[in-house]
Scaffold this motif. Structure first.
Motif, PDB file in Angstrom:
ATOM      1  N   LEU A 255       0.838  -1.208   0.000  1.00 46.24           N
ATOM      2  CA  LEU A 255       0.000   0.000   0.000  1.00 46.24           C
ATOM      3  C   LEU A 255       0.873   1.258   0.000  1.00 46.24           C
ATOM      4  O   LEU A 255       0.639   2.187  -0.776  1.00 46.24           O
ATOM      5  CB  LEU A 255      -0.934  -0.007   1.217  1.00 46.24           C
ATOM      6  N   ILE A 256       1.890   1.282   0.833  1.00 48.03           N
ATOM      7  CA  ILE A 256       2.731   2.484   0.909  1.00 48.03           C
ATOM      8  C   ILE A 256       3.492   2.672  -0.419  1.00 48.03           C
ATOM      9  O   ILE A 256       3.518   3.757  -0.995  1.00 48.03           O
ATOM     10  CB  ILE A 256       3.701   2.392   2.115  1.00 48.03           C
ATOM     11  N   GLY A 257       4.076   1.577  -0.913  1.00 45.43           N
ATOM     12  CA  GLY A 257       4.879   1.675  -2.148  1.00 45.43           C
ATOM     13  C   GLY A 257       4.014   1.946  -3.366  1.00 45.43           C
ATOM     14  O   GLY A 257       4.277   2.893  -4.132  1.00 45.43           O
ATOM     15  N   ASN A 258       2.960   1.146  -3.559  1.00 41.66           N
ATOM     16  CA  ASN A 258       2.103   1.325  -4.743  1.00 41.66           C
ATOM     17  C   ASN A 258       1.418   2.692  -4.701  1.00 41.66           C
ATOM     18  O   ASN A 258       1.272   3.367  -5.721  1.00 41.66           O
ATOM     19  CB  ASN A 258       0.996   0.263  -4.813  1.00 41.66           C
ATOM     20  N   GLN A 281      -7.261  15.195   7.092  1.00 42.99           N
ATOM     21  CA  GLN A 281      -8.419  14.700   6.337  1.00 42.99           C
ATOM     22  C   GLN A 281      -8.027  14.386   4.896  1.00 42.99           C
ATOM     23  O   GLN A 281      -8.426  13.359   4.348  1.00 42.99           O
ATOM     24  CB  GLN A 281      -9.471  15.797   6.352  1.00 42.99           C
ATOM     25  N   ALA A 282      -7.205  15.262   4.308  1.00 47.60           N
ATOM     26  CA  ALA A 282      -6.795  15.047   2.914  1.00 47.60           C
ATOM     27  C   ALA A 282      -5.910  13.814   2.803  1.00 47.60           C
ATOM     28  O   ALA A 282      -6.003  13.048   1.836  1.00 47.60           O
ATOM     29  CB  ALA A 282      -6.060  16.299   2.401  1.00 47.60           C
ATOM     30  N   VAL A 283      -5.054  13.594   3.799  1.00 44.03           N
ATOM     31  CA  VAL A 283      -4.189  12.399   3.767  1.00 44.03           C
ATOM     32  C   VAL A 283      -5.042  11.144   3.883  1.00 44.03           C
ATOM     33  O   VAL A 283      -4.851  10.179   3.144  1.00 44.03           O
ATOM     34  CB  VAL A 283      -3.129  12.456   4.888  1.00 44.03           C
ATOM     35  N   ALA A 284      -6.026  11.165   4.784  1.00 46.38           N
ATOM     36  CA  ALA A 284      -6.884   9.986   4.953  1.00 46.38           C
ATOM     37  C   ALA A 284      -7.618   9.680   3.647  1.00 46.38           C
ATOM     38  O   ALA A 284      -7.727   8.513   3.234  1.00 46.38           O
ATOM     39  CB  ALA A 284      -7.871  10.221   6.089  1.00 46.38           C
ATOM     40  N   ALA A 285      -8.102  10.712   2.964  1.00 45.30           N
ATOM     41  CA  ALA A 285      -8.818  10.501   1.693  1.00 45.30           C
ATOM     42  C   ALA A 285      -7.856   9.962   0.636  1.00 45.30           C
ATOM     43  O   ALA A 285      -8.216   9.092  -0.166  1.00 45.30           O
ATOM     44  CB  ALA A 285      -9.444  11.809   1.222  1.00 45.30           C
ATOM     45  N   ALA A 286      -6.617  10.455   0.664  1.00 45.89           N
ATOM     46  CA  ALA A 286      -5.616   9.992  -0.314  1.00 45.89           C
ATOM     47  C   ALA A 286      -5.339   8.506  -0.116  1.00 45.89           C
ATOM     48  O   ALA A 286      -5.206   7.746  -1.089  1.00 45.89           O
ATOM     49  CB  ALA A 286      -4.332  10.811  -0.174  1.00 45.89           C
ATOM     50  N   VAL A 287      -5.265   8.073   1.133  1.00 44.16           N
ATOM     51  CA  VAL A 287      -4.984   6.653   1.410  1.00 44.16           C
ATOM     52  C   VAL A 287      -6.098   5.778   0.816  1.00 44.16           C
ATOM     53  O   VAL A 287      -5.840   4.726   0.226  1.00 44.16           O
ATOM     54  CB  VAL A 287      -4.815   6.408   2.928  1.00 44.16           C
ATOM     55  N   GLU A 288      -7.352   6.227   0.951  1.00 42.65           N
ATOM     56  CA  GLU A 288      -8.462   5.429   0.402  1.00 42.65           C
ATOM     57  C   GLU A 288      -8.370   5.333  -1.119  1.00 42.65           C
ATOM     58  O   GLU A 288      -8.591   4.275  -1.701  1.00 42.65           O
ATOM     59  CB  GLU A 288      -9.818   6.044   0.793  1.00 42.65           C
ATOM     60  N   VAL A 372       3.095   7.576   7.414  1.00 45.32           N
ATOM     61  CA  VAL A 372       4.199   7.749   6.448  1.00 45.32           C
ATOM     62  C   VAL A 372       3.938   8.979   5.583  1.00 45.32           C
ATOM     63  O   VAL A 372       4.829   9.825   5.400  1.00 45.32           O
ATOM     64  CB  VAL A 372       4.365   6.484   5.569  1.00 45.32           C
ATOM     65  N   LEU A 373       2.724   9.102   5.062  1.00 49.22           N
ATOM     66  CA  LEU A 373       2.443  10.251   4.180  1.00 49.22           C
ATOM     67  C   LEU A 373       2.600  11.564   4.940  1.00 49.22           C
ATOM     68  O   LEU A 373       3.124  12.544   4.410  1.00 49.22           O
ATOM     69  CB  LEU A 373       1.018  10.167   3.624  1.00 49.22           C
TER      70      LEU A 373
END
Ligand code: HEM
Length: 429
Positions: A255-258, A281-288, A372-373
């Motif tokens: 997940l982190i690499g891809n 909030q933006a980081v959480a949305a980016a992870v999804e 990480v992000l």
């Protein structure tokens, strides 16, 4: 029956070989490894959301169809498959491969370790670890996000969760890295590598058994062994903990690499994200969206346990059903511009599966990736030019390495954290 390396070398062949090698894609080709989505789209264009292979296997590419199979108790694994495909050298199956009611009880025992409160209690530790790893990776101005950050972070978190003692952690990381290859069709793996994988799995299970004989420690091993006694209970604990390594380590690395690779490939999205600060909030949305776009677990295999149907298509008992999570996540009926990473959506993706087997580690994986992000993005990661390649695994999907340039930290040098030494060892493998 003896659950030896030889037993698994023979027994594990049938299901995964049939599962993967009957798929309507050239899974042996490098093109498939690099970009399976192109292959999924070709099949979707000709067959729609369901494809039935010449051998009768049903391949599910549509989001609605994938959702209905994953929620439908008529589809599962079957008792025999569970034992055949588990190879930890103990007479107990990995519970991801079992069906209710056995699955329900086992899952419930493990679920306690993954409660929101338990995961939240790891928050600070994960955040500090991600900060340390990122800072030290940034020191030279370039870094491999996979080897320098994702691998040491994920290894440490899973080892802590299980309660692997310090002296066994290096064995554990080596086994974890090999084990993911064992998800692939044995026919595609050279016999000596298969043997190494089988030994790694059994070695890991032995290390867990050794730990169980020591005075009580911390983590899931400790929690599960409280109040349970006897060889059957021990075998179940060993299979459960070994399965957590298989399920939790490489997937989070993937997940982190891809996900970071996808962001780097979409500079407009990266710019939009960093322009927000980036906000939590933006980081959480980016992870999804990263999970939707390039999920580290591409497929959930099932069998029809009884005569069944999927959206009206009859599926006779015993049929293998491959739910392609990566294809469902790009279903054009659900996702606008599915082949573009768009951080402005709130994707209801299937990267963590659905239904009774929904990933128990989802919150933990999200927590690590968010950490990480949060520490990486302020260092403005830029591609460092190396060609990108994926590990030679098909069910799991993770980028091998991801080199970036980073803004160097302002602070002076500080002593190395012990996870950084492991990162160096991991890079050398
Ligand atoms: C991004 C990271 C991850 C992804 C994409 C992922 C994906 C999945 C998927 C798709 C399933 C369902 C498989 C099926 O239905 O056949 C699953 C199940 C599972 N995952 Fe994860 N996983 C991740 C991280 C983790 C972590 C960190 C852990 C724990 C340390 C974990 C533990 C489990 C367990 C125990 C199951 C089995 C649940 C059950 O059968 O009831 N996963 N995962």
């Amino acid at each position: 029956m003896k659950y030896t390396t030889e037993f698994w070398m023979e027994a594990s062949d049938s299901f995964v070989d049939r599962l993967m090698l009957q798929l309507p894609f050239d899974v042996e080709s490098d093109e498939f490894l690099q970009n399976p989505y192109r292959f999924y789209e070709q099949v979707r264009r000709t067959s729609g959301p369901l494809h039935v292979t010449g051998a009768g296997q049903v391949v599910v590419l549509g989001y609605a169809e994938a959702t209905s199979v994953l929620r439908d108790p008529r589809f599962g694994h079957g008792a025999q498959a569970a034992m055949e495909r588990t190879n930890y050298g103990v007479p107990a199956p990995a519970f991801v491969l079992t069906d209710p009611p056995g699955h329900t009880c086992q899952r419930e025992r493990v679920r306690r370790a993954f409660s929101a409160r338990e995961i939240q209690s790891l928050h600070q530790k994960i955040n500090n670890l991600a900060a340390d790893l990122t800072e030290s990776a940034a020191r030279s101005g370039t870094a491999d996000i996979v080897a320098d950050i994702a691998r040491p972070l994920s290894a440490q978190v899973v080892a802590d969760l299980i309660g692997v003692p310090e002296d066994l952690r290096d064995n554990f990381v080596q086994a974890a890295e090999l084990m993911v290859r064992g998800l692939d069709p044995p026919r595609l793996i050279a016999p000596d590598t298969r043997r190494r994988i089988a030994r790694a799995r059994i070695g890991l299970a032995k290390d867990i058994a050794v730990t169980l004989r020591r005075p009580p420690g911390t983590g899931l091993l400790h929690t599960l062994s409280e109040g349970s006694d006897g060889p059957a209970a021990r075998a179940e604990i060993i299979a459960t903990c070994a399965q957590l390594v298989a399920a939790g380590y490489e997937t989070t690395v993937g997940l982190i690499g891809n996900g970071m690779h996808a962001l780097l490939q979409h500079p407009d999205q990266m710019a939009a994200l960093t322009a927000t600060g980036p906000s939590e909030q933006a980081v959480a949305a980016a992870v999804e969206e990263m999970l939707r776009f390039d999920p580290p677990f591409q497929m959930a295999p099932r069998s029809a346990l009884v005569d069944a149907d999927i959206a009206g298509t009859p599926v006779p008992r015993g049929t293998i059903v491959s739910v392609l999570l990566g294809a469902a996540n790009r279903d054009p009926h659900i996702f606008f511009e599915p082949h573009r990473l768009r951080l402005d959506r709130q994707p209801r993706h299937l990267a963590f599966g659905l239904g009774s087997h929904y990933c128990l580690g989802a919150a933990l994986a999200r927590l690590q990736t968010t950490a990480v992000l949060t520490h990486l993005l302020p260092r403005r990661p830029r591609p460092a030019g190396q060609l990108v390649s994926y590990r030679p695994t098909r069910i799991a999907r993770s980028i091998r390495s991801l080199h970036v340039r980073l803004d160097a930290p302002r602070s002076a040098t500080r002593p190395k954290h012990h996870t950084e030494h492991r990162a160096e060892a991991s890079r050398q493998r």
